[in-house]
Design a protein around this motif. Structure first.
Motif, PDB file in Angstrom:
ATOM      1  N   MET A  93       0.579  -1.277  -0.007  1.00  0.00           N
ATOM      2  CA  MET A  93      -0.008   0.540  -0.105  1.00  0.00           C
ATOM      3  C   MET A  93       1.056   1.499  -0.309  1.00  0.00           C
ATOM      4  O   MET A  93       1.618   1.274   0.699  1.00  0.00           O
ATOM      5  CB  MET A  93      -0.593   0.209   1.352  1.00  0.00           C
ATOM      6  N   PRO A  94       0.237   2.067  -0.773  1.00  0.00           N
ATOM      7  CA  PRO A  94       1.528   3.533  -0.854  1.00  0.00           C
ATOM      8  C   PRO A  94       1.461   4.022   0.520  1.00  0.00           C
ATOM      9  O   PRO A  94       2.098   4.796   1.185  1.00  0.00           O
ATOM     10  CB  PRO A  94       0.327   4.203  -1.462  1.00  0.00           C
ATOM     11  N   ALA A  95       0.189   4.349   1.126  1.00  0.00           N
ATOM     12  CA  ALA A  95       0.343   4.882   2.939  1.00  0.00           C
ATOM     13  C   ALA A  95      -0.203   3.235   3.726  1.00  0.00           C
ATOM     14  O   ALA A  95      -1.398   3.295   3.591  1.00  0.00           O
ATOM     15  CB  ALA A  95      -0.663   5.903   2.655  1.00  0.00           C
ATOM     16  N   PRO A  96       0.535   2.602   4.332  1.00  0.00           N
ATOM     17  CA  PRO A  96       0.633   1.849   4.916  1.00  0.00           C
ATOM     18  C   PRO A  96      -0.271   2.244   6.461  1.00  0.00           C
ATOM     19  O   PRO A  96      -0.205   3.150   7.059  1.00  0.00           O
ATOM     20  CB  PRO A  96       2.034   1.680   6.079  1.00  0.00           C
TER      21      PRO A  96
ATOM     22  N   LEU B  41      -7.491  -7.655  -0.534  1.00  0.00           N
ATOM     23  CA  LEU B  41      -7.824  -6.724  -1.478  1.00  0.00           C
ATOM     24  C   LEU B  41      -7.373  -4.776  -1.297  1.00  0.00           C
ATOM     25  O   LEU B  41      -7.971  -5.253  -0.472  1.00  0.00           O
ATOM     26  CB  LEU B  41      -9.221  -6.578  -2.485  1.00  0.00           C
ATOM     27  N   ARG B  42      -6.176  -4.879  -1.358  1.00  0.00           N
ATOM     28  CA  ARG B  42      -5.874  -3.369  -1.301  1.00  0.00           C
ATOM     29  C   ARG B  42      -6.066  -2.439  -2.451  1.00  0.00           C
ATOM     30  O   ARG B  42      -5.904  -2.789  -3.389  1.00  0.00           O
ATOM     31  CB  ARG B  42      -4.555  -3.234  -0.966  1.00  0.00           C
TER      32      ARG B  42
ATOM     33  N   THR C 134     -14.002   6.431  -7.317  1.00  0.00           N
ATOM     34  CA  THR C 134     -15.223   5.294  -6.142  1.00  0.00           C
ATOM     35  C   THR C 134     -14.561   3.762  -6.079  1.00  0.00           C
ATOM     36  O   THR C 134     -13.946   3.353  -7.586  1.00  0.00           O
ATOM     37  CB  THR C 134     -15.905   5.331  -7.339  1.00  0.00           C
ATOM     38  N   GLU C 135     -14.386   3.192  -5.603  1.00  0.00           N
ATOM     39  CA  GLU C 135     -14.155   2.098  -4.836  1.00  0.00           C
ATOM     40  C   GLU C 135     -14.562   1.594  -4.294  1.00  0.00           C
ATOM     41  O   GLU C 135     -15.565   1.338  -3.442  1.00  0.00           O
ATOM     42  CB  GLU C 135     -12.491   1.387  -4.755  1.00  0.00           C
TER      43      GLU C 135
ATOM     44  N   PRO D 258     -10.148  -0.298   1.131  1.00  0.00           N
ATOM     45  CA  PRO D 258     -10.471   0.522   0.591  1.00  0.00           C
ATOM     46  C   PRO D 258      -9.619   1.791   1.127  1.00  0.00           C
ATOM     47  O   PRO D 258      -9.912   2.240   2.334  1.00  0.00           O
ATOM     48  CB  PRO D 258     -11.905  -0.031   0.574  1.00  0.00           C
ATOM     49  N   THR D 259      -8.945   2.638   0.652  1.00  0.00           N
ATOM     50  CA  THR D 259      -8.467   3.637   1.420  1.00  0.00           C
ATOM     51  C   THR D 259      -8.636   4.902   0.298  1.00  0.00           C
ATOM     52  O   THR D 259      -8.675   4.881  -1.153  1.00  0.00           O
ATOM     53  CB  THR D 259      -6.856   3.786   1.670  1.00  0.00           C
TER      54      THR D 259
END
Length: 442
Positions: free
Chosen positions: A12-15, A325-326, A341-342, A359-360
């Protein structure tokens, strides 16, 4: 069996909190595998005989973006802090013991990296794929060479890449796709295991083999790109699907990931919506049964104004399978008017499964919209009771959900070879699946 481990893959880009164990994954690959398997590229000569390159397309985009940039100084506090840290002058305390500039914030490693990347505006250095550099290096090495598929301005092209694995081997395709301005390009990638090679799937000797694809896509101004990836490998295989996208102004990209097989699968995708009004739509459908593992990582960076992204996932988990799923939508400073949107829907067909959904939304801009959500549910006890009262056992009820996912994929398969792979996989999971489906179709 000795294992080659790709650590911190699909990060993930931002943990988030490390105790959740969702920030990244580790991919274990047999170290003693030989190159083997088979790669087929079905494409007209007009797509393959090209002087276009992915690097060249990024360089042209960079020239266009640099010409539009102004020389105005960015005096935001986060920029000042990142540049001070880069120069080694990031301390808040001065030599005389005073606190110094309290308006300059302390930044996390992610914030510093993201800010410097934004200020530099370097498309090539910012390029990324969903699983990461180590996986990209492994897949490129396994492939041996990279094939470029490119369209001419205003043209239409279609290509199919088939990667077929064998037990005891590793095989991967490395593809660069370059869609010229106002053109349309459709790619289908099929990751499959050779019939009969899955006999090792039930052994305790580890994965029977590795199959994968490494894809870099450049979507030129106002182009349309459609990419569909099918994973139908047998249970003894590790499947690694890594990709990265760069979208120019007004580009439209549709990505479909249909992951139905494979003992362990890792699917990663990163998209850079670099220019205004670019749009990407991601549709992921997956199935996991037995002790299979599914891992997905999606990162979409909104950099252009009025850009749009949609990450939609739908899956069924059965047996003792595991899935993570990230999904990260990054609304970067300057992407005014953008929307991301996710959404994920997960049906848990058995109490033994493990599901993780992350979801982030990252945001450094106003006048934007970020939406995320997940719907995760078991089959309700009263539903199972109703089915059992009609003579349907719990095992048969689980098979109904698996069957529905496989039937949908088989009926929408783009060609007979992919359809045959889905039917073969269906027969391994459900007795007589292919015969029943063919009978229903007749």
């Amino acid at each position: 069996m000795e294992q080659l481990k790709i650590k911190h893959a699909s990060a993930m880009p931002a943990p988030t909190w490390s105790w959740l164990r969702m920030n990244d994954t580790e991919i274990s690959l047999p170290a003693a595998l030989a190159r083997g398997g088979d790669i087929e590229i079905e494409a007209p000569d007009t797509l393959l005989d090209t002087a276009s390159t992915f690097e060249g397309a990024l360089a042209e985009l960079q020239e266009h973006l640099d010409a539009k940039r102004t020389n105005a100084t960015d005096d935001r506090a986060c920029v000042r802090a990142a540049q001070m840290d880069q120069e080694g002058t990031g301390g808040r305390e001065t030599s005389d013991g005073s606190l110094g500039d309290l308006d300059t914030p302390a930044l996390s490693r992610y914030q510093k990296r993201a800010t410097l990347e934004e200020v530099a505006g370097d498309v090539t250095r910012a390029f990324e794929t969903g699983i990461g550099m180590d996986a990209r290096s492994y897949l490129n090495f396994a492939a041996g060479e990279t094939v470029t598929i490119a369209t001419e301005a205003g043209s239409t092209g279609e290509a199919t890449i088939r990667v077929t694995g064998d037990a005891g081997t590793t095989v991967a395709a490395s593809i660069d796709a370059v869609a010229a301005p106002d053109s349309s390009l459709s790619l289908t990638i099929a990751l499959d295991a050779a019939p009969g090679s899955s006999d090792d799937a039930s052994s305790n000797q580890g994965p029977a083999g590795v199959i994968g694809s490494e894809l870099r896509v450049f979507a030129g101004a106002h182009s349309h790109v459609d990419v569909t990836v099918y994973v139908t490998a047998d249970a003894g295989f590790v499947a690694v699907d890594d990709s990265g996208y760069v979208l120019d102004e007004g580009a439209r990209v549709q990505v479909r990931h249909i992951v139905l097989g494979g003992g362990v699968t890792a699917t990663g995708m990163a998209a850079d919506l670099r220019s205004d009004t670019a749009r990407i739509d991601i549709d992921t459908r997956y199935l996991a049964s037995g002790s299979e593992r599914r891992d997905f990582n999606y990162v979409v960076r909104h950099r252009g104004k009025r850009t749009i992204s949609n990450i939609i996932a739908n899956g069924v988990l059965a047996g003792s399978s595991k899935k993570c799923l990230r999904g990260t939508i990054d609304l970067v400073h300057g992407c005014k008017g953008s929307e991301g949107t996710e959404r994920e829907t997960v049906l848990i067909a058995d109490e033994g499964v493990e599901n993780k959904t992350v979801p982030t939304i990252l945001c450094d801009e106003d006048d934007v919209a970020g939406n995320h959500g997940a719907t995760i549910g078991h089959v309700r006890p009263e539903q199972l009771f109703y089915l059992e009262s009609r003579g349907v056992s719990s095992e048969d009820a689980e098979a109904l959900f698996i069957r529905a996912k496989l039937e949908d994929a088989a009926l929408s398969a783009p060609d007979e070879r992919i359809r045959a792979a889905i039917l073969r996989l269906g027969n391994r999971l459900i007795d007589g699946f292919a015969e029943e489906l063919e009978g229903d179709a007749a």
